[in-house]
Design a protein around this motif. Structure first.
Motif, PDB file in Angstrom:
ATOM      1  N   THR A   1      52.129  33.265  33.105  1.00 17.32           N
ATOM      2  CA  THR A   1      51.688  34.653  33.002  1.00 17.32           C
ATOM      3  C   THR A   1      50.560  34.895  33.985  1.00 17.32           C
ATOM      4  OG1 THR A   1      52.291  34.735  30.669  1.00 17.32           O
ATOM      5  CG2 THR A   1      50.755  36.403  31.445  1.00 17.32           C
ATOM      6  N   ALA A   2      50.721  35.943  34.769  1.00 16.21           N
ATOM      7  CA  ALA A   2      49.680  36.356  35.699  1.00 16.21           C
ATOM      8  C   ALA A   2      48.974  37.552  35.086  1.00 16.21           C
ATOM      9  CB  ALA A   2      50.289  36.741  37.040  1.00 16.21           C
ATOM     10  N   LYS A   3      47.670  37.445  34.949  1.00 15.09           N
ATOM     11  CA  LYS A   3      46.874  38.548  34.407  1.00 15.09           C
ATOM     12  C   LYS A   3      46.327  39.337  35.594  1.00 15.09           C
ATOM     13  CE  LYS A   3      43.131  39.354  31.149  1.00 15.09           C
ATOM     14  NZ  LYS A   3      42.157  38.719  30.273  1.00 15.09           N
ATOM     15  N   VAL A   4      46.739  40.589  35.689  1.00 13.58           N
ATOM     16  CA  VAL A   4      46.333  41.441  36.798  1.00 13.58           C
ATOM     17  C   VAL A   4      45.432  42.544  36.250  1.00 13.58           C
ATOM     18  CG1 VAL A   4      47.115  42.911  38.680  1.00 13.58           C
ATOM     19  CG2 VAL A   4      48.521  40.984  37.956  1.00 13.58           C
ATOM     20  N   THR A   5      44.180  42.542  36.695  1.00 17.47           N
ATOM     21  CA  THR A   5      43.222  43.560  36.273  1.00 17.47           C
ATOM     22  C   THR A   5      43.142  44.611  37.369  1.00 17.47           C
ATOM     23  OG1 THR A   5      41.975  41.846  35.116  1.00 17.47           O
ATOM     24  CG2 THR A   5      40.868  43.945  35.473  1.00 17.47           C
TER      25      THR A   5
ATOM     26  N   ALA B   1      54.182  45.402  43.941  1.00 17.49           N
ATOM     27  CA  ALA B   1      54.791  44.686  45.066  1.00 17.49           C
ATOM     28  C   ALA B   1      53.747  43.847  45.805  1.00 17.49           C
ATOM     29  CB  ALA B   1      55.456  45.671  46.017  1.00 17.49           C
ATOM     30  N   LYS B   2      52.541  44.408  46.009  1.00 15.34           N
ATOM     31  CA  LYS B   2      51.449  43.666  46.652  1.00 15.34           C
ATOM     32  C   LYS B   2      51.076  42.430  45.828  1.00 15.34           C
ATOM     33  CE  LYS B   2      48.409  46.714  49.291  1.00 15.34           C
ATOM     34  NZ  LYS B   2      47.138  47.430  49.249  1.00 15.34           N
ATOM     35  N   VAL B   3      50.952  42.656  44.521  1.00 14.49           N
ATOM     36  CA  VAL B   3      50.568  41.568  43.618  1.00 14.49           C
ATOM     37  C   VAL B   3      51.633  40.477  43.620  1.00 14.49           C
ATOM     38  CG1 VAL B   3      50.140  40.978  41.209  1.00 14.49           C
ATOM     39  CG2 VAL B   3      49.088  43.008  42.186  1.00 14.49           C
ATOM     40  N   LEU B   4      52.896  40.867  43.555  1.00 12.68           N
ATOM     41  CA  LEU B   4      53.978  39.876  43.567  1.00 12.68           C
ATOM     42  C   LEU B   4      53.993  39.096  44.881  1.00 12.68           C
ATOM     43  CD1 LEU B   4      56.833  41.854  41.782  1.00 12.68           C
ATOM     44  CD2 LEU B   4      55.612  39.847  40.926  1.00 12.68           C
TER      45      LEU B   4
ATOM     46  N   GLY C   1      41.551  48.279  43.844  1.00  7.82           N
ATOM     47  CA  GLY C   1      42.104  46.965  44.148  1.00  7.82           C
ATOM     48  C   GLY C   1      42.584  46.274  42.890  1.00  7.82           C
ATOM     49  N   PHE C   2      42.561  44.928  42.903  1.00 10.44           N
ATOM     50  CA  PHE C   2      43.005  44.182  41.724  1.00 10.44           C
ATOM     51  C   PHE C   2      42.354  42.807  41.687  1.00 10.44           C
ATOM     52  CE2 PHE C   2      46.054  43.226  45.075  1.00 10.44           C
ATOM     53  CZ  PHE C   2      46.211  41.848  44.987  1.00 10.44           C
TER      54      PHE C   2
ATOM     55  N   ASP D   1      44.247  28.688  36.213  1.00 12.45           N
ATOM     56  CA  ASP D   1      42.828  28.548  36.542  1.00 12.45           C
ATOM     57  C   ASP D   1      42.500  29.058  37.942  1.00 12.45           C
ATOM     58  OD1 ASP D   1      44.133  26.584  37.920  1.00 12.45           O
ATOM     59  OD2 ASP D   1      42.747  24.970  37.404  1.00 12.45           O
ATOM     60  N   LYS D   2      43.465  29.718  38.592  1.00 13.07           N
ATOM     61  CA  LYS D   2      43.237  30.292  39.917  1.00 13.07           C
ATOM     62  C   LYS D   2      42.962  31.788  39.793  1.00 13.07           C
ATOM     63  CE  LYS D   2      46.668  27.188  41.780  1.00 13.07           C
ATOM     64  NZ  LYS D   2      48.097  27.165  42.015  1.00 13.07           N
ATOM     65  N   GLN D   3      42.029  32.274  40.610  1.00 12.24           N
ATOM     66  CA  GLN D   3      41.725  33.703  40.590  1.00 12.24           C
ATOM     67  C   GLN D   3      41.611  34.207  42.021  1.00 12.24           C
ATOM     68  OE1 GLN D   3      38.963  35.352  37.708  1.00 12.24           O
ATOM     69  NE2 GLN D   3      37.906  36.417  39.360  1.00 12.24           N
ATOM     70  N   TYR D   4      42.221  35.357  42.260  1.00 15.17           N
ATOM     71  CA  TYR D   4      42.130  36.038  43.553  1.00 15.17           C
ATOM     72  C   TYR D   4      41.538  37.405  43.293  1.00 15.17           C
ATOM     73  CZ  TYR D   4      43.543  38.313  47.881  1.00 15.17           C
ATOM     74  OH  TYR D   4      43.549  39.006  49.056  1.00 15.17           O
ATOM     75  N   ASN D   5      40.350  37.668  43.860  1.00 12.81           N
ATOM     76  CA  ASN D   5      39.647  38.911  43.585  1.00 12.81           C
ATOM     77  C   ASN D   5      39.714  39.823  44.805  1.00 12.81           C
ATOM     78  OD1 ASN D   5      37.887  40.966  42.845  1.00 12.81           O
ATOM     79  ND2 ASN D   5      36.433  39.572  41.876  1.00 12.81           N
ATOM     80  N   ALA D   6      40.547  40.865  44.716  1.00 13.20           N
ATOM     81  CA  ALA D   6      40.687  41.844  45.796  1.00 13.20           C
ATOM     82  C   ALA D   6      40.203  43.205  45.301  1.00 13.20           C
ATOM     83  CB  ALA D   6      42.134  41.915  46.251  1.00 13.20           C
TER      84      ALA D   6
END
Length: 177
Positions: free
Chosen positions: A108-112, A123-126, A150-151, A157-162
């Motif tokens: 599960t990817a949690k997208v804020t 589409a960007k997130v995928l 952004g998101f 345990d990986k996080q990408y902050n855009a």
């Protein structure tokens, strides 16, 4: 709802039993509906957690409310009846779904996001997810207006902050140095 070690053990045991009977997916659907019902229905949640209600009443009520569930799920109700542990049913249901997804290679990817996701942002997130993980991914969208735009993507345990808020924070640090 805090997950307990007991809930994790019950979930793993139920998954093993469901896999051996070939009904793991049906039990997963049962667990999703149980978790959803307990989370959205405060009366049901209070009823299950009420220590003054006898386990016999809880068992008969749950068998009535969830009469269409699989026999393995009904077996869980009987086991919780015998062990007087109905209060952890919601935790077991959510842990089962996690363990089931994990065993099937689904993450599960949690997208804020600041606003609910539209097709373009999804589409960007995928596209970003494809670079971070090779597993099948389900997306859970969390709306938090404080990130401005952004998101923030979190997979395991990986996080990408855009997010715009993060970029502003980075800019502020650079200007203050």
């Amino acid at each position: 709802m805090a997950s307990t070690r007991a809930a994790i053990r019950y979930a793993k045991a139920i998954l093993d039993l469901a896999n051996s009977k070939g009904v793991a997916e049906a039990v997963n659907n049962d667990m999703k509906s149980i978790a959803s019902a307990i989370e959205t229905n405060e009366e049901l949640s209070t009823f299950i957690e009420n220590p003054t209600t006898t386990v016999e009443i809880k068992q008969s009520a749950l068998l009535e409310v969830f009469s269409s569930v699989n026999d393995v799920t009904k077996g869980l109700f009987r086991l919780l009846f015998e062990n007087k542990r109905f209060e952890i049913l919601a935790a077991i249901a959510s842990e089962y779904t996690k363990v089931y997804d994990e065993s099937n290679g689904v993450e599960t990817a949690k997208v804020t996001t600041a606003v609910p996701m539209d097709a373009a942002l999804e589409a960007k997130v995928l596209a970003k997810i494809a670079t971070l993980s090779d597993k099948k991914i389900t997306i859970e969208n969390v709306v938090d207006p404080s990130i401005i735009g952004g998101f923030i993507l979190r997979i395991g345990d990986k996080q990408y902050n855009a997010s715009v808020a993060n970029r502003l924070q980075v800019l502020k640090r650079e200007l203050s140095n």
